[in-house]
Motif scaffolding. Structure first.
Motif, PDB file in Angstrom:
ATOM      1  N   GLY A  33       0.854  -1.168   0.000  1.00  0.00           N
ATOM      2  CA  GLY A  33       0.000   0.000   0.000  1.00  0.00           C
ATOM      3  C   GLY A  33       0.895   1.224   0.000  1.00  0.00           C
ATOM      4  O   GLY A  33       1.980   1.219   0.610  1.00  0.00           O
ATOM      5  N   SER A  50      -3.759   8.003  -0.023  1.00  0.00           N
ATOM      6  CA  SER A  50      -3.244   6.638  -0.017  1.00  0.00           C
ATOM      7  C   SER A  50      -3.951   5.815  -1.075  1.00  0.00           C
ATOM      8  O   SER A  50      -5.051   6.154  -1.528  1.00  0.00           O
ATOM      9  N   GLY A  52      -4.379   1.456  -2.178  1.00  0.00           N
ATOM     10  CA  GLY A  52      -4.154   0.104  -1.701  1.00  0.00           C
ATOM     11  C   GLY A  52      -3.245  -0.723  -2.598  1.00  0.00           C
ATOM     12  O   GLY A  52      -2.688  -0.251  -3.586  1.00  0.00           O
ATOM     13  N   TRP A  53      -3.139  -2.012  -2.292  1.00  0.00           N
ATOM     14  CA  TRP A  53      -2.182  -2.905  -2.919  1.00  0.00           C
ATOM     15  C   TRP A  53      -2.871  -3.972  -3.771  1.00  0.00           C
ATOM     16  O   TRP A  53      -4.075  -4.128  -3.728  1.00  0.00           O
ATOM     17  N   TRP A  58      -8.316  -3.938  -4.872  1.00  0.00           N
ATOM     18  CA  TRP A  58      -7.811  -3.489  -3.573  1.00  0.00           C
ATOM     19  C   TRP A  58      -7.388  -2.028  -3.629  1.00  0.00           C
ATOM     20  O   TRP A  58      -7.516  -1.302  -2.666  1.00  0.00           O
ATOM     21  N   SER A  59      -6.853  -1.614  -4.774  1.00  0.00           N
ATOM     22  CA  SER A  59      -6.443  -0.219  -4.901  1.00  0.00           C
ATOM     23  C   SER A  59      -7.627   0.705  -4.709  1.00  0.00           C
ATOM     24  O   SER A  59      -7.529   1.725  -4.059  1.00  0.00           O
ATOM     25  N   GLY A  62      -8.437   1.123  -1.114  1.00  0.00           N
ATOM     26  CA  GLY A  62      -7.475   1.840  -0.307  1.00  0.00           C
ATOM     27  C   GLY A  62      -7.336   3.308  -0.641  1.00  0.00           C
ATOM     28  O   GLY A  62      -6.516   3.988  -0.049  1.00  0.00           O
ATOM     29  N   VAL A 108      -2.434  -0.294   4.296  1.00  0.00           N
ATOM     30  CA  VAL A 108      -2.585   1.088   3.867  1.00  0.00           C
ATOM     31  C   VAL A 108      -3.237   1.839   5.014  1.00  0.00           C
ATOM     32  O   VAL A 108      -3.873   1.240   5.880  1.00  0.00           O
ATOM     33  N   GLY A 109      -3.054   3.126   5.074  1.00  0.00           N
ATOM     34  CA  GLY A 109      -3.677   3.884   6.144  1.00  0.00           C
ATOM     35  C   GLY A 109      -3.204   5.319   6.137  1.00  0.00           C
ATOM     36  O   GLY A 109      -2.432   5.737   5.276  1.00  0.00           O
TER      37      GLY A 109
END
Length: 128
Positions: A33, A50, A52-53, A58-59, A62, A108-109
């Protein structure tokens, strides 16, 4: 392990645009992430955006923006190029800061303390 190099910073007038890039070396970039953070002179580092991965799904989950940049900045990534981008439009003087990208394995965060790898930063200066 991954090494990150940011580019694309510079001086721009208010209302202008810049695109920052962050290119990673190392393996398995898609499993990280990625976050963008910034630090203005005399202030603490703050979250910007941000993503994600591991793939588009997932992106999408995130993708998060700080309220201060929502609607003006866009984060994206190209795993084939090991690169994450931050498109910055409608820039304001208060966006002036050193911008950093950071990587977090399978996470991620918004908390910079949870990211393991950091680039050296790129200066963005917005004149009024």
């Amino acid at each position: 392990q991954v090494q990150l190099v940011e580019s694309g910073g510079g001086l721009v007038q208010a209302g202008g645009s810049l695109r920052l890039s962050c290119t990673a070396s190392g393996r398995a970039f898609s499993n990280y992430g990625m976050g963008w953070f910034r630090q203005a002179s005399g202030k603490e580092r703050e979250f910007v955006a941000s993503i994600g991965w591991s793939g588009i799904r997932w992106s999408d989950i995130g993708i998060v923006y700080a309220d201060s940049v929502k609607g003006r900045f866009t984060v994206s990534r190209d795993n084939a190029k090991n690169t994450v981008y931050l498109q910055m439009d409608s820039l304001k003087p208060e966006d002036t800061a050193v911008y950093y990208c950071a990587a977090k394995w399978l996470g991620v965060g918004t908390d910079p303390n949870t990211y393991s790898y950091w680039g050296q930063g790129t200066q963005v200066t917005v004149s009024s």
